[in-house]
Design a protein around this motif. Sequence first.
Motif, PDB file in Angstrom:
ATOM      1  N   GLU A 123      45.234  39.246  15.120  1.00  0.00           N
ATOM      2  CA  GLU A 123      46.335  38.366  15.532  1.00  0.00           C
ATOM      3  C   GLU A 123      45.825  37.068  16.159  1.00  0.00           C
ATOM      4  OE1 GLU A 123      50.140  38.466  18.617  1.00  0.00           O
ATOM      5  OE2 GLU A 123      49.141  40.338  18.040  1.00  0.00           O
ATOM      6  N   GLU A 124      46.412  35.959  15.728  1.00  0.00           N
ATOM      7  CA  GLU A 124      46.165  34.667  16.380  1.00  0.00           C
ATOM      8  C   GLU A 124      47.221  34.492  17.465  1.00  0.00           C
ATOM      9  OE1 GLU A 124      45.569  29.995  15.070  1.00  0.00           O
ATOM     10  OE2 GLU A 124      47.110  31.179  14.072  1.00  0.00           O
ATOM     11  N   PHE A 125      46.792  34.220  18.703  1.00  0.00           N
ATOM     12  CA  PHE A 125      47.738  34.229  19.813  1.00  0.00           C
ATOM     13  C   PHE A 125      48.452  32.900  20.037  1.00  0.00           C
ATOM     14  CE2 PHE A 125      44.791  37.667  21.691  1.00  0.00           C
ATOM     15  CZ  PHE A 125      45.509  38.671  21.056  1.00  0.00           C
ATOM     16  N   ALA A 165      41.170  27.473  18.948  1.00  0.00           N
ATOM     17  CA  ALA A 165      41.124  28.111  20.270  1.00  0.00           C
ATOM     18  C   ALA A 165      40.589  29.541  20.141  1.00  0.00           C
ATOM     19  CB  ALA A 165      42.508  28.120  20.899  1.00  0.00           C
ATOM     20  N   LEU A 166      40.039  30.046  21.225  1.00  0.00           N
ATOM     21  CA  LEU A 166      39.432  31.373  21.255  1.00  0.00           C
ATOM     22  C   LEU A 166      40.474  32.448  21.556  1.00  0.00           C
ATOM     23  CD1 LEU A 166      36.791  33.093  21.324  1.00  0.00           C
ATOM     24  CD2 LEU A 166      36.695  32.605  23.787  1.00  0.00           C
ATOM     25  N   ASP A 167      40.388  33.567  20.839  1.00  0.00           N
ATOM     26  CA  ASP A 167      41.295  34.689  21.084  1.00  0.00           C
ATOM     27  C   ASP A 167      40.577  35.982  21.449  1.00  0.00           C
ATOM     28  OD1 ASP A 167      43.751  33.425  20.727  1.00  0.00           O
ATOM     29  OD2 ASP A 167      43.711  33.677  18.558  1.00  0.00           O
ATOM     30  N   LYS A 168      39.372  36.206  20.902  1.00  0.00           N
ATOM     31  CA  LYS A 168      38.694  37.487  21.092  1.00  0.00           C
ATOM     32  C   LYS A 168      37.296  37.267  21.685  1.00  0.00           C
ATOM     33  CE  LYS A 168      42.178  39.393  18.877  1.00  0.00           C
ATOM     34  NZ  LYS A 168      42.799  38.271  18.186  1.00  0.00           N
ATOM     35  N   ILE A 169      36.961  38.048  22.718  1.00  0.00           N
ATOM     36  CA  ILE A 169      35.654  37.983  23.372  1.00  0.00           C
ATOM     37  C   ILE A 169      34.984  39.342  23.257  1.00  0.00           C
ATOM     38  CG2 ILE A 169      34.438  37.506  25.540  1.00  0.00           C
ATOM     39  CD1 ILE A 169      37.146  36.054  26.398  1.00  0.00           C
ATOM     40  N   LEU A 170      33.787  39.358  22.687  1.00  0.00           N
ATOM     41  CA  LEU A 170      33.012  40.589  22.561  1.00  0.00           C
ATOM     42  C   LEU A 170      31.803  40.490  23.493  1.00  0.00           C
ATOM     43  CD1 LEU A 170      33.002  40.927  18.658  1.00  0.00           C
ATOM     44  CD2 LEU A 170      34.607  41.961  20.278  1.00  0.00           C
ATOM     45  N   VAL A 171      31.656  41.471  24.378  1.00  0.00           N
ATOM     46  CA  VAL A 171      30.555  41.469  25.342  1.00  0.00           C
ATOM     47  C   VAL A 171      29.609  42.616  25.004  1.00  0.00           C
ATOM     48  CG1 VAL A 171      29.907  41.616  27.768  1.00  0.00           C
ATOM     49  CG2 VAL A 171      32.056  40.495  27.106  1.00  0.00           C
ATOM     50  N   ASP A 172      28.329  42.305  24.923  1.00  0.00           N
ATOM     51  CA  ASP A 172      27.308  43.299  24.598  1.00  0.00           C
ATOM     52  C   ASP A 172      27.095  44.228  25.791  1.00  0.00           C
ATOM     53  OD1 ASP A 172      24.774  44.592  23.940  1.00  0.00           O
ATOM     54  OD2 ASP A 172      24.590  43.056  22.381  1.00  0.00           O
ATOM     55  N   HIS A 183      37.826  31.225  10.422  1.00  0.00           N
ATOM     56  CA  HIS A 183      37.860  29.847  10.915  1.00  0.00           C
ATOM     57  C   HIS A 183      36.577  29.522  11.677  1.00  0.00           C
ATOM     58  CE1 HIS A 183      39.195  26.307  13.156  1.00  0.00           C
ATOM     59  NE2 HIS A 183      40.317  26.278  12.446  1.00  0.00           N
ATOM     60  N   SER A 184      36.425  30.061  12.893  1.00  0.00           N
ATOM     61  CA  SER A 184      35.279  29.745  13.748  1.00  0.00           C
ATOM     62  C   SER A 184      34.841  30.978  14.528  1.00  0.00           C
ATOM     63  CB  SER A 184      35.631  28.628  14.740  1.00  0.00           C
ATOM     64  OG  SER A 184      36.072  27.472  14.067  1.00  0.00           O
ATOM     65  N   ALA A 185      33.532  31.064  14.750  1.00  0.00           N
ATOM     66  CA  ALA A 185      32.988  32.143  15.579  1.00  0.00           C
ATOM     67  C   ALA A 185      31.762  31.618  16.293  1.00  0.00           C
ATOM     68  CB  ALA A 185      32.633  33.358  14.728  1.00  0.00           C
ATOM     69  N   SER A 186      31.555  32.107  17.531  1.00  0.00           N
ATOM     70  CA  SER A 186      30.445  31.616  18.344  1.00  0.00           C
ATOM     71  C   SER A 186      29.648  32.781  18.927  1.00  0.00           C
ATOM     72  CB  SER A 186      30.992  30.746  19.487  1.00  0.00           C
ATOM     73  OG  SER A 186      29.946  30.183  20.240  1.00  0.00           O
ATOM     74  N   ILE A 187      28.342  32.567  19.044  1.00  0.00           N
ATOM     75  CA  ILE A 187      27.475  33.525  19.734  1.00  0.00           C
ATOM     76  C   ILE A 187      26.848  32.825  20.934  1.00  0.00           C
ATOM     77  CG2 ILE A 187      25.524  32.988  18.193  1.00  0.00           C
ATOM     78  CD1 ILE A 187      24.498  35.847  18.691  1.00  0.00           C
ATOM     79  N   ILE A 241      43.845  27.073   1.236  1.00  0.00           N
ATOM     80  CA  ILE A 241      44.350  27.687   2.459  1.00  0.00           C
ATOM     81  C   ILE A 241      43.759  27.032   3.710  1.00  0.00           C
ATOM     82  CG2 ILE A 241      44.562  29.829   3.766  1.00  0.00           C
ATOM     83  CD1 ILE A 241      46.111  29.731   1.114  1.00  0.00           C
ATOM     84  N   SER A 242      44.651  26.551   4.555  1.00  0.00           N
ATOM     85  CA  SER A 242      44.259  26.125   5.893  1.00  0.00           C
ATOM     86  C   SER A 242      44.606  27.278   6.810  1.00  0.00           C
ATOM     87  CB  SER A 242      45.014  24.852   6.280  1.00  0.00           C
ATOM     88  OG  SER A 242      44.774  24.531   7.626  1.00  0.00           O
ATOM     89  N   GLY A 243      43.628  28.161   7.014  1.00  0.00           N
ATOM     90  CA  GLY A 243      43.909  29.458   7.604  1.00  0.00           C
ATOM     91  C   GLY A 243      44.173  29.451   9.090  1.00  0.00           C
ATOM     92  N   ARG A 244      44.615  30.611   9.525  1.00  0.00           N
ATOM     93  CA  ARG A 244      44.851  30.829  10.945  1.00  0.00           C
ATOM     94  C   ARG A 244      43.518  30.822  11.687  1.00  0.00           C
ATOM     95  NH1 ARG A 244      43.862  36.442  11.820  1.00  0.00           N
ATOM     96  NH2 ARG A 244      43.346  37.448   9.850  1.00  0.00           N
ATOM     97  N   GLY A 245      43.602  30.746  12.994  1.00  0.00           N
ATOM     98  CA  GLY A 245      42.393  30.766  13.797  1.00  0.00           C
ATOM     99  C   GLY A 245      41.917  32.184  14.042  1.00  0.00           C
ATOM    100  N   ASN A 246      42.361  32.796  15.153  1.00  0.00           N
ATOM    101  CA  ASN A 246      41.871  34.110  15.585  1.00  0.00           C
ATOM    102  C   ASN A 246      40.348  34.093  15.667  1.00  0.00           C
ATOM    103  OD1 ASN A 246      42.028  36.804  16.430  1.00  0.00           O
ATOM    104  ND2 ASN A 246      41.716  37.557  14.340  1.00  0.00           N
ATOM    105  N   ASN A 247      39.850  33.232  16.537  1.00  0.00           N
ATOM    106  CA  ASN A 247      38.405  33.002  16.639  1.00  0.00           C
ATOM    107  C   ASN A 247      37.756  33.938  17.659  1.00  0.00           C
ATOM    108  OD1 ASN A 247      38.607  30.736  14.815  1.00  0.00           O
ATOM    109  ND2 ASN A 247      39.623  29.670  16.506  1.00  0.00           N
ATOM    110  N   PHE A 248      36.518  34.325  17.349  1.00  0.00           N
ATOM    111  CA  PHE A 248      35.759  35.275  18.161  1.00  0.00           C
ATOM    112  C   PHE A 248      34.575  34.594  18.838  1.00  0.00           C
ATOM    113  CE2 PHE A 248      38.182  38.204  15.756  1.00  0.00           C
ATOM    114  CZ  PHE A 248      38.006  39.502  16.228  1.00  0.00           C
TER     115      PHE A 248
END
Length: 399
Positions: free
Chosen positions: A293-295, A238-245, A322-326, A202-209
């Motif tokens: 959802e991947e946008f 590409a980035l889709d979701k942003i979580l702010v502490d 796929h990818s996630a960043s802190i 599987i070459s999956g979808r993104g929906n990266n956080f």
Amino acid sequence: MKLLKTDLKNKVLQDMERILDENRDELLQANKKDLDAFNRDDQALYDRLVVDQKKVDQMIQAVKEVRLQDDPVNKEISTRELDNGLKIINRTAPFGTIMIIYESRPDVTIEAAVLAFKANNKILLKGGKEAYHSNKALVKFWHQALTENGLSKDYIQFMEMDRTQTQEFLRNPDQELDLIVPRGGERLINFVKEHAKCAVLISGRGNNFLYVHKEADWEKSLKVILNAKTHKISACNALDKILVDTQIDGYEDKLKELQQVLTANNVSIIVDDKVKKTLTNEDAITDESIWQEEFLAMKCVIGAVDNIDEAMEKINKNSGGHSASIMTENNSVAKTFMENVDCAAVYQNASTRFTDGGQMGVGAELAISTDKLHHRGPLGLKQLVTNKYYVFGDGQIRV
């Protein structure tokens, strides 16, 4: 397909570089037919379809980079000699026949074929109808390179099939298939998984956080968020979701600044209930499925979390793997995040846009795998082989 000498494979690739360069106009004309017929309502798909002089240069460079890499076939992985005298050598070996099903991007016709061929595999290319003329021209160039070197065109095959024919081929292939790689959206992946009878990678979808921790450098965070979201919206990294502490200093002011930066760069915003209390003029989430959802569009979700555990839970539940960043200056916190978030690539203080074979030093890639077998991340040349045990004896029998 029998094993080919490295020099012969490299000669085919060198000729392909020349053929691409000599036939730029033919390729651009073929691509123009595809672009003229395309409905531009889907901007991300259109962007992937475009071939220009720069893209041709990149195709030539991709072939060259693979040509210059070591041959991955028949490399010794391990060797041992048993007490009974048996000598066992584990070596790399080709998969055999790989089928890749992909949408829009003609450069996949180059990257997939060059990687498969150098790794001594046969490849079946099933591109989308929107790139038909471009792909047809590129496969014609591949066949020219093969025949100039006395090799069969069967190494690189162009599958001219509609959806119904593809479905039937997957159910009852007229040749042996060892691996299928669907490179596209959720619908394509599910279609292949439903109908294929061989291994599917599987070459999956993104929906990266991206999670902004309470100890993040805020200016650095804004820069990274903007790059990850806007640099190339059609990319799966590409980035889709942003979580702010919520514990970050100046939480509400920072949310408002993030809103201003994104809005100024034409990114539309959707917010969760917590963020809605601060960004009152933004649309709130009405369906929780949006978190999955991947946008592939200038759109993002901003959510609030109270701690790293809540962020990791949210990401692991909803991301495409796929990818996630802190974003944090606390290396210990970053280590916890990176070890526990279940993605192919995890980042500290960097844009998710680097999840790419070329950027990661792998070179051309077949896809970004979000599977865990047999490899996760960019599928480069070294990942397109399996292994085989060579056992040498002198009449030994098992008792």
